[in-house]
Design an enzyme around this catalytic site. Structure first.
Site, PDB file in Angstrom:
ATOM      1  N   LYS A   1      -5.190 -21.894  -1.124  1.00  0.00           N
ATOM      2  CA  LYS A   1      -5.339 -21.963   0.335  1.00  0.00           C
ATOM      3  C   LYS A   1      -3.986 -21.792   1.011  1.00  0.00           C
ATOM      4  O   LYS A   1      -3.050 -22.542   0.755  1.00  0.00           O
ATOM      5  CB  LYS A   1      -5.967 -23.297   0.737  1.00  0.00           C
ATOM      6  CG  LYS A   1      -6.012 -23.545   2.254  1.00  0.00           C
ATOM      7  CD  LYS A   1      -6.703 -24.859   2.610  1.00  0.00           C
ATOM      8  CE  LYS A   1      -6.596 -25.167   4.103  1.00  0.00           C
ATOM      9  NZ  LYS A   1      -7.215 -26.458   4.478  1.00  0.00           N
TER      10      LYS A   1
ATOM     11  N   ASP B   1      -2.096 -25.758  10.297  1.00  0.00           N
ATOM     12  CA  ASP B   1      -3.472 -26.097  10.673  1.00  0.00           C
ATOM     13  C   ASP B   1      -3.480 -27.072  11.843  1.00  0.00           C
ATOM     14  O   ASP B   1      -3.304 -28.272  11.671  1.00  0.00           O
ATOM     15  CB  ASP B   1      -4.192 -26.715   9.460  1.00  0.00           C
ATOM     16  CG  ASP B   1      -5.643 -27.066   9.777  1.00  0.00           C
ATOM     17  OD1 ASP B   1      -6.148 -26.615  10.829  1.00  0.00           O
ATOM     18  OD2 ASP B   1      -6.267 -27.774   8.959  1.00  0.00           O
TER      19      ASP B   1
ATOM     20  N   LYS C   1      -6.857 -31.060  16.194  1.00  0.00           N
ATOM     21  CA  LYS C   1      -6.551 -32.334  15.552  1.00  0.00           C
ATOM     22  C   LYS C   1      -5.825 -33.244  16.535  1.00  0.00           C
ATOM     23  O   LYS C   1      -5.178 -32.752  17.448  1.00  0.00           O
ATOM     24  CB  LYS C   1      -5.618 -32.101  14.350  1.00  0.00           C
ATOM     25  CG  LYS C   1      -6.258 -31.472  13.144  1.00  0.00           C
ATOM     26  CD  LYS C   1      -5.226 -31.303  12.033  1.00  0.00           C
ATOM     27  CE  LYS C   1      -5.832 -30.635  10.813  1.00  0.00           C
ATOM     28  NZ  LYS C   1      -6.871 -31.424  10.155  1.00  0.00           N
TER      29      LYS C   1
ATOM     30  N   ASP D   1     -11.898 -26.941  12.463  1.00  0.00           N
ATOM     31  CA  ASP D   1     -10.906 -27.595  11.613  1.00  0.00           C
ATOM     32  C   ASP D   1     -11.319 -27.561  10.134  1.00  0.00           C
ATOM     33  O   ASP D   1     -10.526 -27.861   9.254  1.00  0.00           O
ATOM     34  CB  ASP D   1     -10.692 -29.040  12.087  1.00  0.00           C
ATOM     35  CG  ASP D   1      -9.415 -29.653  11.537  1.00  0.00           C
ATOM     36  OD1 ASP D   1      -8.593 -28.901  10.975  1.00  0.00           O
ATOM     37  OD2 ASP D   1      -9.248 -30.877  11.673  1.00  0.00           O
TER      38      ASP D   1
ATOM     39  N   GLU E   1     -11.488 -25.121   8.247  1.00  0.00           N
ATOM     40  CA  GLU E   1     -11.142 -23.699   8.150  1.00  0.00           C
ATOM     41  C   GLU E   1     -10.813 -23.257   6.735  1.00  0.00           C
ATOM     42  O   GLU E   1     -10.990 -22.095   6.387  1.00  0.00           O
ATOM     43  CB  GLU E   1      -9.965 -23.397   9.085  1.00  0.00           C
ATOM     44  CG  GLU E   1      -8.562 -23.662   8.508  1.00  0.00           C
ATOM     45  CD  GLU E   1      -8.287 -25.123   8.161  1.00  0.00           C
ATOM     46  OE1 GLU E   1      -8.980 -25.997   8.721  1.00  0.00           O
ATOM     47  OE2 GLU E   1      -7.410 -25.398   7.326  1.00  0.00           O
TER      48      GLU E   1
ATOM     49  N   ARG F   1     -12.188 -23.807   3.860  1.00  0.00           N
ATOM     50  CA  ARG F   1     -13.336 -23.298   3.089  1.00  0.00           C
ATOM     51  C   ARG F   1     -13.722 -21.897   3.527  1.00  0.00           C
ATOM     52  O   ARG F   1     -14.252 -21.120   2.756  1.00  0.00           O
ATOM     53  CB  ARG F   1     -14.500 -24.288   3.172  1.00  0.00           C
ATOM     54  CG  ARG F   1     -15.042 -24.511   4.555  1.00  0.00           C
ATOM     55  CD  ARG F   1     -15.864 -25.783   4.670  1.00  0.00           C
ATOM     56  NE  ARG F   1     -15.020 -26.978   4.727  1.00  0.00           N
ATOM     57  CZ  ARG F   1     -15.484 -28.220   4.785  1.00  0.00           C
ATOM     58  NH1 ARG F   1     -16.791 -28.441   4.775  1.00  0.00           N
ATOM     59  NH2 ARG F   1     -14.673 -29.242   4.840  1.00  0.00           N
TER      60      ARG F   1
HETATM   61  N1  BES Z   1      -6.098 -29.182   6.022  1.00  0.00           N
HETATM   62  C1  BES Z   1      -7.112 -30.123   6.334  1.00  0.00           C
HETATM   63  C2  BES Z   1      -7.286 -31.185   5.257  1.00  0.00           C
HETATM   64  C3  BES Z   1      -6.131 -32.122   5.049  1.00  0.00           C
HETATM   65  C4  BES Z   1      -6.131 -33.348   5.658  1.00  0.00           C
HETATM   66  C5  BES Z   1      -5.104 -31.795   4.196  1.00  0.00           C
HETATM   67  C6  BES Z   1      -5.090 -34.232   5.418  1.00  0.00           C
HETATM   68  C7  BES Z   1      -4.065 -32.649   3.981  1.00  0.00           C
HETATM   69  C8  BES Z   1      -4.064 -33.875   4.578  1.00  0.00           C
HETATM   70  C9  BES Z   1      -8.440 -29.406   6.495  1.00  0.00           C
HETATM   71  O1  BES Z   1      -8.375 -28.120   6.999  1.00  0.00           O
HETATM   72  C10 BES Z   1      -9.262 -30.200   7.448  1.00  0.00           C
HETATM   73  O2  BES Z   1      -8.884 -30.273   8.581  1.00  0.00           O
HETATM   74  N2  BES Z   1     -10.349 -30.768   6.964  1.00  0.00           N
HETATM   75  C11 BES Z   1     -11.198 -31.559   7.770  1.00  0.00           C
HETATM   76  C12 BES Z   1     -12.611 -31.172   7.451  1.00  0.00           C
HETATM   77  C13 BES Z   1     -13.618 -31.743   8.398  1.00  0.00           C
HETATM   78  C14 BES Z   1     -13.458 -31.139   9.758  1.00  0.00           C
HETATM   79  C15 BES Z   1     -14.989 -31.450   7.841  1.00  0.00           C
HETATM   80  C16 BES Z   1     -10.949 -33.005   7.431  1.00  0.00           C
HETATM   81  O3  BES Z   1     -10.687 -33.322   6.269  1.00  0.00           O
HETATM   82  O4  BES Z   1     -10.969 -33.829   8.338  1.00  0.00           O
HETATM   83 ZN    ZN Z   2      -6.649 -27.111   6.673  1.00  0.00          ZN
HETATM   84 MN    MN Z   3      -8.382 -28.071   9.114  1.00  0.00          MN
END
Ligand code: BES
Ligand code: ZN
Ligand code: MN
Length: 528
Positions: A294, A299, A306, A376, A378, A380
């Site tokens: 990835k 992000d 966020k 968010d 993204e 996947r």
């Molecule tokens: N990059 C984040 C996941 C992440 C969170 C990585 C904390 C490292 C530390 C990912 O893109 C994300 O935002 N995931 C969301 C998914 C949700 C919206 C279903 C998450 O984990 O909150």
């Molecule tokens: Zn991410």
């Molecule tokens: Mn994200």
């Protein structure tokens, strides 16, 4: 658009370690250097190797230990000057606490190696000798239980010899002052199998150099390392190591390939997305291993923005990609006879007038329609297209690495990455490689019931699966872009990829470079 300038490029290469580690082949008395490292177990018992230093030194050390100058807890240290007439050509003894003898394992030796680097750095010791590796205690009868002491010490020392200082000007470097870098560590060995040990050290060095590259890339801020800059890094990697062939798909090609997942995620940024492909084919007609990482260079969450606090950490959202770069470098440096394809979807997830919005439906490269309910989620989306592309290389296995879900970090914390997939033997191999390398993984279930959570009312699937089981539903989403017969593993490194408060000496604050040691070990055990 910002680009990494030529000068910075050159500097990036230099962030990699300068420490040389070798084997000492002669008797202690002839060793020259600034410090001699001697291990002390908890309770103040010096390692038997102390006897090699001669009576005078032995007496002095024992006296200080008896007086309780140091206890021997893991990582504890004491510097003693060697007395005139000691018979040693080294003027300082560095007593290093090893903790409880019975508790020592491979990771303890990595930690100890890390402590040595840190201590030498702080005490301005440029070169040291180690007596630690001579102790018969670590030689189990059974070869499998035997701790690879030398390799682990060297690995820890190299891993700790990493600093990301590219953006520290001279003044601020002075504050943290150290102008004498730790340059050399020589390890005493029992003298057996020198040639083998040398070869192993060279492997460890190349692997830790791969980790350093991964850290260097991951530590770069989002304004510098955008998708195109990451692509440039791939091109430079193949300039440096000609066995690696780099291909970059820009937005035109992505559109031609129907990769709307990557395009939709990257569409909110001025820095348009890329698909970076790095091929290392030195395995003749052997099977192909595809590794997907990835590469979200930043992000923000996109329109599903966020919260501000901690958002800066999201420059680390390309740690999966960074690991792929590091692994390719290691493979090429060690000239492994394998066929390895690294695939990195790179995009920046920002909100803007051209960004995707919650509720959008996109058609992915494999033809599936996805309802994007949260921009968010993204990772996947870009991985889906990349996994689909990976299959075109007809690989024997596909492994993806991704900072995919906060849920995985919540579930496993920072000591193991989440492991999912569809092939039990592949997953077993990764678990074993994780235990052996110290870059550990822990399996999460992928029961078919979880798939229900990503059913969409308007499209084939949606990109979020509700509050519960977030790491797993993300894995389930990915599974829809991989053929059931295609061996595939997904590694969620959200909790392990970086640590801004790290207290482990071999993991300096920032990107950890996870995945490189895990997959290197996996390849060494099953692909060579
Ligand atoms: N990059 C984040 C996941 C992440 C969170 C990585 C904390 C490292 C530390 C990912 O893109 C994300 O935002 N995931 C969301 C998914 C949700 C919206 C279903 C998450 O984990 O909150
Ligand atoms: Zn991410
Ligand atoms: Mn994200």
């Amino acid at each position: 658009m910002y680009r990494i300038s030529d000068r910075k490029r050159e500097k990036m290469d230099k962030n990699s370690q300068t420490l040389k580690i070798g084997l000492a082949t002669t008797a202690v008395q002839s060793w020259k250097g600034e410090a001699l490292v001697i291990g002390v177990y908890e309770g103040g018992e010096a390692q038997p190797a102390l006897a090699h230093c001669g009576k005078k030194v032995e007496q002095e050390v024992r006296k200080r230990l008896d007086e309780g100058w140091m206890r021997g807890g893991l990582g504890e240290s004491l510097l003693l000057p060697t007395q005139p007439g000691s018979g040693l050509a080294i003027d300082r003894l560095l007593l290093l606490g090893m903790g409880k003898k019975e508790a020592l394992n491979t990771e303890s030796f990595r930690t100890l190696g890390g402590h040595i680097t840190q201590l030498c750095h702080k005490a301005r010791i440029a070169s040291c000798h180690l007596l630690l590796t001579l102790d018969p205690h670590h030689k189990a009868k059974n070869r499998r239980q035997q701790i690879p002491v030398l390799e682990a010490l060297a690995e820890g020392a190299w891993l700790a010899d990493y600093r990301f200082e590219q953006y520290k000007s001279k003044e601020s470097k002075k504050e943290e002052a150290n102008n004498t870098p730790f340059k050399q560590m020589l390890c005493g060995t029992a003298g057996e199998r020198q040639a083998q040990e040398k070869k192993r050290l060279a492997e460890v060095e190349a692997i830790t150099r791969g980790v350093a590259l991964a850290r260097d890339l991951a530590n770069q801020p989002g304004n510098i390392l955008n998708p195109e800059a990451l692509a440039l890094q791939a091109r430079q990697l193949s300039e440096r190591l000609s066995a690696i062939k780099t291909t970059v798909y820009s937005e035109k090609m992505l559109a031609r390939k129907g990769m709307q997942g990557i395009l939709a995620v990257g569409g909110g940024s001025q820095s348009l997305p890329r698909l970076i492909i790095m091929e290392y084919r030195k395995g003749g007609d052997r099977p192909v291993l595809a590794v997907v990482g990835k590469g979200i260079t930043f992000d923000s969450g996109g329109i599903s923005l966020k919260p501000g606090e901690g958002m800066g950490d999201m420059k680390f959202d390309m740690c999966g990609a960074a690991a792929v770069f590091g692994l390719l470098q290691t493979a090429a440096e060690l000239e492994w006879p394998i066929n390895l394809v690294g695939i990195v979807p790179a995009a920046e997830n920002l909100p803007s007038g051209t960004a995707q919005r919650p509720g959008d439906v996109i058609r992915m490269a494999n033809g599936l329609f996805v309802e994007v309910l949260n921009t968010d989620a993204e990772g996947r989306l870009i991985l889906a297209d990349a996994l689909h592309h990976a299959a075109s290389y007809k690989p024997a296995a596909i492994i993806d690495l991704a900072t995919l879900t906060g849920a995985c970090a919540v579930a496993l914390g920072s000591h193991a990455s989440g492991l999912m997939g569809n092939d039990n033997s592949l997953l077993r191999q990764l678990e074993k490689a994780g235990d052996a390398s110290g870059d550990r993984v822990w399996r999460l279930p992928m029961f078919s019931e979880y798939q229900e959570q990503i059913k969409s009312t308007v499209a084939d699937i949606k990109n979020i699966g509700g509050r519960v089981g977030g790491a797993i539903t993300a894995g389930c989403f990915l599974s829809r872009f991989v053929d059931e017969k295609q061996a595939w593993a997904h590694i969620d490194i959200a909790g392990t990829a970086y640590d801004l408060n790290s207290s482990r000496p071999h993991f300096p604050k920032g990107a950890a470079g996870v995945g490189v040691r895990l997959l290197s070990r996996f390849i060494q055990s099953h692909w060579l």
